[in-house]
Write a protein that holds these residues in place. Structure first.
Motif, PDB file in Angstrom:
ATOM      1  N   ILE A 153       0.867  -1.178   0.000  1.00 20.69           N
ATOM      2  CA  ILE A 153       0.000   0.000   0.000  1.00 20.69           C
ATOM      3  C   ILE A 153       0.900   1.223   0.000  1.00 20.69           C
ATOM      4  CG2 ILE A 153      -1.815   1.256   1.226  1.00 20.69           C
ATOM      5  CD1 ILE A 153      -2.837  -1.340   2.335  1.00 20.69           C
ATOM      6  N   LEU A 154       0.878   1.982  -1.103  1.00 23.99           N
ATOM      7  CA  LEU A 154       1.751   3.136  -1.239  1.00 23.99           C
ATOM      8  C   LEU A 154       0.957   4.414  -0.994  1.00 23.99           C
ATOM      9  CD1 LEU A 154       3.366   1.964  -4.599  1.00 23.99           C
ATOM     10  CD2 LEU A 154       4.389   1.752  -2.323  1.00 23.99           C
ATOM     11  N   THR A 155       1.207   5.092   0.127  1.00 29.05           N
ATOM     12  CA  THR A 155       0.516   6.355   0.380  1.00 29.05           C
ATOM     13  C   THR A 155       1.270   7.484  -0.322  1.00 29.05           C
ATOM     14  OG1 THR A 155       1.737   6.514   2.431  1.00 29.05           O
ATOM     15  CG2 THR A 155      -0.502   5.677   2.595  1.00 29.05           C
ATOM     16  N   LYS A 156       0.651   8.667  -0.393  1.00 29.02           N
ATOM     17  CA  LYS A 156       1.208   9.833  -1.099  1.00 29.02           C
ATOM     18  C   LYS A 156       1.666   9.463  -2.518  1.00 29.02           C
ATOM     19  CE  LYS A 156       3.505  12.847   1.632  1.00 29.02           C
ATOM     20  NZ  LYS A 156       4.530  13.266   2.610  1.00 29.02           N
ATOM     21  N   THR A 157       0.898   8.612  -3.151  1.00 24.48           N
ATOM     22  CA  THR A 157       1.238   8.123  -4.490  1.00 24.48           C
ATOM     23  C   THR A 157      -0.041   8.093  -5.333  1.00 24.48           C
ATOM     24  OG1 THR A 157       2.820   6.638  -3.416  1.00 24.48           O
ATOM     25  CG2 THR A 157       2.359   6.205  -5.738  1.00 24.48           C
ATOM     26  N   SER A 158       0.088   8.373  -6.623  1.00 15.46           N
ATOM     27  CA  SER A 158      -1.088   8.266  -7.493  1.00 15.46           C
ATOM     28  C   SER A 158      -0.716   7.795  -8.897  1.00 15.46           C
ATOM     29  CB  SER A 158      -1.816   9.609  -7.559  1.00 15.46           C
ATOM     30  OG  SER A 158      -3.066   9.417  -8.171  1.00 15.46           O
ATOM     31  N   VAL A 159      -1.724   7.642  -9.732  1.00 19.29           N
ATOM     32  CA  VAL A 159      -1.489   7.223 -11.116  1.00 19.29           C
ATOM     33  C   VAL A 159      -1.173   8.451 -11.948  1.00 19.29           C
ATOM     34  CG1 VAL A 159      -2.409   5.873 -13.033  1.00 19.29           C
ATOM     35  CG2 VAL A 159      -3.496   5.744 -10.802  1.00 19.29           C
ATOM     36  N   LYS A 160      -0.130   8.398 -12.744  1.00 18.45           N
ATOM     37  CA  LYS A 160       0.156   9.497 -13.665  1.00 18.45           C
ATOM     38  C   LYS A 160      -0.559   9.262 -14.983  1.00 18.45           C
ATOM     39  CE  LYS A 160       3.749  12.271 -15.713  1.00 18.45           C
ATOM     40  NZ  LYS A 160       5.157  12.369 -16.110  1.00 18.45           N
ATOM     41  N   ARG A 161      -0.428   8.054 -15.501  1.00 14.88           N
ATOM     42  CA  ARG A 161      -1.135   7.741 -16.741  1.00 14.88           C
ATOM     43  C   ARG A 161      -1.280   6.237 -16.936  1.00 14.88           C
ATOM     44  NH1 ARG A 161       2.644   7.299 -21.602  1.00 14.88           N
ATOM     45  NH2 ARG A 161       4.653   6.919 -20.640  1.00 14.88           N
ATOM     46  N   ALA A 162      -2.230   5.906 -17.761  1.00 13.08           N
ATOM     47  CA  ALA A 162      -2.375   4.514 -18.189  1.00 13.08           C
ATOM     48  C   ALA A 162      -1.648   4.400 -19.518  1.00 13.08           C
ATOM     49  CB  ALA A 162      -3.839   4.163 -18.349  1.00 13.08           C
ATOM     50  N   ILE A 163      -1.036   3.258 -19.745  1.00 13.94           N
ATOM     51  CA  ILE A 163      -0.314   3.047 -20.997  1.00 13.94           C
ATOM     52  C   ILE A 163      -0.980   1.900 -21.742  1.00 13.94           C
ATOM     53  CG2 ILE A 163       1.947   2.408 -21.984  1.00 13.94           C
ATOM     54  CD1 ILE A 163       3.184   3.515 -19.307  1.00 13.94           C
ATOM     55  N   GLY A 164      -1.164   2.070 -23.062  1.00  9.99           N
ATOM     56  CA  GLY A 164      -1.766   1.007 -23.855  1.00  9.99           C
ATOM     57  C   GLY A 164      -2.426   1.582 -25.090  1.00  9.99           C
ATOM     58  N   LYS A 165      -2.705   0.732 -26.086  1.00 12.03           N
ATOM     59  CA  LYS A 165      -3.325   1.206 -27.322  1.00 12.03           C
ATOM     60  C   LYS A 165      -4.825   0.928 -27.324  1.00 12.03           C
ATOM     61  CE  LYS A 165      -2.180   0.905 -31.796  1.00 12.03           C
ATOM     62  NZ  LYS A 165      -2.219   2.222 -32.395  1.00 12.03           N
ATOM     63  N   GLU A 166      -5.185  -0.350 -27.307  1.00  8.62           N
ATOM     64  CA  GLU A 166      -6.605  -0.729 -27.328  1.00  8.62           C
ATOM     65  C   GLU A 166      -7.140  -0.963 -25.920  1.00  8.62           C
ATOM     66  OE1 GLU A 166      -8.916  -1.636 -30.315  1.00  8.62           O
ATOM     67  OE2 GLU A 166      -7.645   0.100 -30.738  1.00  8.62           O
ATOM     68  N   SER A 167      -6.235  -1.329 -25.001  1.00  9.13           N
ATOM     69  CA  SER A 167      -6.616  -1.492 -23.598  1.00  9.13           C
ATOM     70  C   SER A 167      -5.366  -1.319 -22.741  1.00  9.13           C
ATOM     71  CB  SER A 167      -7.262  -2.860 -23.367  1.00  9.13           C
ATOM     72  OG  SER A 167      -6.313  -3.880 -23.583  1.00  9.13           O
ATOM     73  N   VAL A 168      -5.552  -1.304 -21.416  1.00  8.35           N
ATOM     74  CA  VAL A 168      -4.431  -1.033 -20.501  1.00  8.35           C
ATOM     75  C   VAL A 168      -3.358  -2.124 -20.597  1.00  8.35           C
ATOM     76  CG1 VAL A 168      -3.787  -0.846 -18.063  1.00  8.35           C
ATOM     77  CG2 VAL A 168      -5.915   0.205 -18.873  1.00  8.35           C
ATOM     78  N   GLU A 169      -2.102  -1.690 -20.781  1.00  5.27           N
ATOM     79  CA  GLU A 169      -0.979  -2.628 -20.782  1.00  5.27           C
ATOM     80  C   GLU A 169      -0.049  -2.364 -19.609  1.00  5.27           C
ATOM     81  OE1 GLU A 169       0.695  -2.160 -24.736  1.00  5.27           O
ATOM     82  OE2 GLU A 169      -1.322  -2.399 -25.565  1.00  5.27           O
ATOM     83  N   ALA A 170      -0.094  -1.146 -19.078  1.00  5.28           N
ATOM     84  CA  ALA A 170       0.740  -0.803 -17.923  1.00  5.28           C
ATOM     85  C   ALA A 170       0.202   0.475 -17.288  1.00  5.28           C
ATOM     86  CB  ALA A 170       2.190  -0.591 -18.351  1.00  5.28           C
ATOM     87  N   ALA A 171       0.693   0.759 -16.086  1.00  2.00           N
ATOM     88  CA  ALA A 171       0.303   1.991 -15.401  1.00  2.00           C
ATOM     89  C   ALA A 171       1.559   2.685 -14.906  1.00  2.00           C
ATOM     90  CB  ALA A 171      -0.599   1.666 -14.218  1.00  2.00           C
ATOM     91  N   GLU A 172       1.602   4.008 -15.083  1.00  2.00           N
ATOM     92  CA  GLU A 172       2.721   4.753 -14.542  1.00  2.00           C
ATOM     93  C   GLU A 172       2.246   5.438 -13.264  1.00  2.00           C
ATOM     94  OE1 GLU A 172       5.842   6.529 -17.299  1.00  2.00           O
ATOM     95  OE2 GLU A 172       4.728   8.275 -16.601  1.00  2.00           O
ATOM     96  N   ILE A 173       2.967   5.221 -12.179  1.00  2.00           N
ATOM     97  CA  ILE A 173       2.586   5.868 -10.923  1.00  2.00           C
ATOM     98  C   ILE A 173       3.688   6.841 -10.512  1.00  2.00           C
ATOM     99  CG2 ILE A 173       1.165   3.941 -10.125  1.00  2.00           C
ATOM    100  CD1 ILE A 173       3.470   3.107  -8.289  1.00  2.00           C
ATOM    101  N   TRP A 174       3.327   7.797  -9.669  1.00  2.00           N
ATOM    102  CA  TRP A 174       4.351   8.728  -9.163  1.00  2.00           C
ATOM    103  C   TRP A 174       4.010   9.211  -7.772  1.00  2.00           C
ATOM    104  CZ3 TRP A 174       4.279  13.896 -12.493  1.00  2.00           C
ATOM    105  CH2 TRP A 174       2.962  14.356 -12.612  1.00  2.00           C
TER     106      TRP A 174
END
Ligand SMILES: Cc1cc2nc3c(=O)[nH]c(=O)nc-3n(C[C@H](O)[C@H](O)[C@H](O)COP(=O)(O)OP(=O)(O)OC[C@H]3O[C@@H](n4cnc5c(N)ncnc54)[C@H](O)[C@@H]3O)c2cc1C
Ligand code: FES
Lengths: 103, 361
Positions: free
Chosen positions: B204-225
């Motif tokens: 569980i990572l606090t003070k963290t959120s999603v920056k963007r979803a990566i993928g063309k037709e559907s989600v392939e990865a998530a970038e968090i920061w």
């Protein structure tokens, strides 16, 4: 992607229901909605955004958001997440706002 | 157009208890829900509930639903249930516009109880519209009602009770929860739920959120920061998680549109995620004969939704002229139950929201 084993849910075998997705024959099972049957078949893209044509899948799965709108038996804007699957249904990806054809 | 004595819109825990009280008092009830099955959020809740004995604590949500629907059974002839029926419009004179399949019809209710619940919020980040970005309740519906996995590897966003519980349910279904991010500096939900998933190895990572979803037709990865004190992303802290699903559990917004269409007075309350109706102590809205209860009036829990449903139901029955046995005593007791449910630190947010509405807690 159906769940095979689960500590709480009872997952009885259910009879298959054939339907068509973009002309291709697929199978759901009794109790499925159109969207759940598609997801179980690995289909995630249900519609396209109206202007930028970006792929859209379901979001809320309870009929609140319209992200799952598809053309079903010629009728556009059907919320597939709350529409029960029926045998022989013809389901298609919706493009744009949808057109109403005389039946 | 058909006239009805009492109409209850929404068949979740609040609507089911409101309908029960009306029926028990002797009224005829028309219960409307857009889903095929009654139960609202309860239909997918396979976990044990918290709360007090009176609200069936330590029962699973799905079992509570059975208790509530069975209780309606004996009123068969006075109860009309319209499922797969969506109320799409409300007029000031208590006329409802309904759609069932390809049929459109109108109903008029002498008294109307609204229990339409809430809808899940979305979160703004790049590519948040890609298939594979799903609301937590949707993921729960897919797994627990249809027996289908949303994906194989999930990033959960939000550490409120919903995020924590759905993470656990994902693991029960055999799905990997790669991580859970939370923008705040601490976990939002109950610690028992958090410990349960931590023990199973979820970070569980606090003070963290999603920056963007990566993928063309559907989600392939998530970038968090990482986030700074102002909840802004910190450049250079980005990392990529290989996931096919991003599950968004960032709260709910009450479904008050129909009430607003008929001119009911609403107030924006941040704690409840949007506009909620202003109610009197009988759970009546600013329009005479129109009541509201459950998540629609404040985002809370099934336990309080059931109590509110009873209060609204009893009051609606009384205003129809029915003699409800021990009504004053029961309503007082129900208000006490609400107070108990809202006590302690977990009830802080609810009490704060209610204070803004001028409701004593
Ligand atoms: C993951 C999760 C875990 C939870 N855990 C707990 C817990 O442990 N303990 C607890 O007490 N609570 C818990 N809750 C909260 C609880 O489920 C909700 O607070 C409760 O269901 C609210 O009840 P309701 O009747 O107000 O609304 P809902 O249950 O949302 O029901 C509303 C109903 O209205 C219908 N509806 C809406 N609009 C229309 C329309 N226009 N026409 C026709 N029908 C309509 C909907 O289809 C739905 O059936 C949890 C919730 C979630 C999502
Ligand atoms: S996914 Fe939201 S309406 Fe179907």
């Amino acid at each position: 992607m159906r769940i095979k084993e689960h500590p709480i849910l009872e997952l009885a075998e259910k009879p298959p229901i054939p339907f068509y997705f973009n002309g291709k024959k697929l199978y759901g099972i009794e109790g499925d909605t159109i969207a759940s049957a598609l997801h179980a078949n690995g289909v995630k893209k249900l519609s396209e955004s109206i202007h930028l044509k970006r792929p859209r899948g379901f979001y809320c799965a309870i009929g609140n958001c319209a992200s799952c709108n598809m053309v079903v038996d010629g009728e556009p804007n059907v919320r597939t997440c709350i529409t029960p699957l029926k045998e022989g249904m013809r389901v298609e990806n919706q493009q744009g706002k949808g057109h109403i054809h005389a039946k | 157009m058909q006239n009805k004595e009492a109409i209850v819109i929404g068949g979740g825990p609040a609507g089911l208890t409101a309908a029960f009280e009306l029926l028990q008092a002797g009224a005829s009830v028309c219960l409307i829900d857009r889903n095929e099955r009654l139960g609202g959020q309860l239909t997918k809740q396979t976990h044990m509930f918290f709360g007090s004995e009176k609200q069936y604590a330590s029962h699973r949500g799905i079992d509570i639903l059975e208790i509530l629907t069975n209780a309606l059974g004996k009123y068969g002839n006075k109860l009309e249930i319209l499922t797969q029926t969506t109320v799409v419009g409300m007029y000031r004179d208590k006329v409802l516009a309904c759609v069932k399949g390809d049929k459109f019809f109108k109903l008029k209710g002498e008294k109307i109880v609204f229990a339409t619940g809430a809808s899940e919020k979305a979160l703004p980040f790049e590519n948040n519209d890609l298939p594979g970005v799903y609301a937590a309740g949707a993921v729960q519906t897919l797994m627990n009602e249809y027996g289908i996995k949303p994906g194989e590897k999930v990033l959960m966003v939000g550490s409120g009770n919903i995020g924590l519980i759905v993470s656990y349910q994902l693991m029960q279904a055999g799905v990997e929860v790669v991580g859970l991010v939370e923008a705040a500096d601490r976990i939002g939900g109950y610690l028992v739920h958090a410990s349960k998933i931590k023990r199973l190895g979820v970070d569980i990572l606090t003070k963290t959120s999603v920056k963007r979803a990566i993928g063309k037709e559907s989600v392939e990865a998530a970038e968090i920061w990482d986030l700074d004190e102002q909840w802004q992303g910190i450049e250079g802290t980005e990392r990529t998680l290989e996931v096919d699903t991003i599950c968004v559990a960032v709260g709910l917004a009450p479904l008050t549109e129909l009430l607003q269409q008929m001119g009911v007075k609403v107030q924006y309350v941040r704690e409840f995620g949007g506009n909620v109706p202003v109610l009197d102590e009988n759970y009546q809205t600013s329009v005479e004969g129109v009541y509201a209860c459950g998540d629609l009036v404040n985002i809370e829990e099934a336990s309080s939704a059931m109590v509110e449903g009873r209060i609204a139901g009893i009051n609606a029955a009384r205003s129809l002229g029915y003699d409800v046995e021990n009504a004053d005593f029961r309503i007082k007791a129900l208000h006490h139950e609400l107070k108990d449910l809202r006590g302690g630190p977990p009830g802080d947010k609810v009490r704060k929201g209610l204070k803004k509405l001028g409701v004593a807690t």
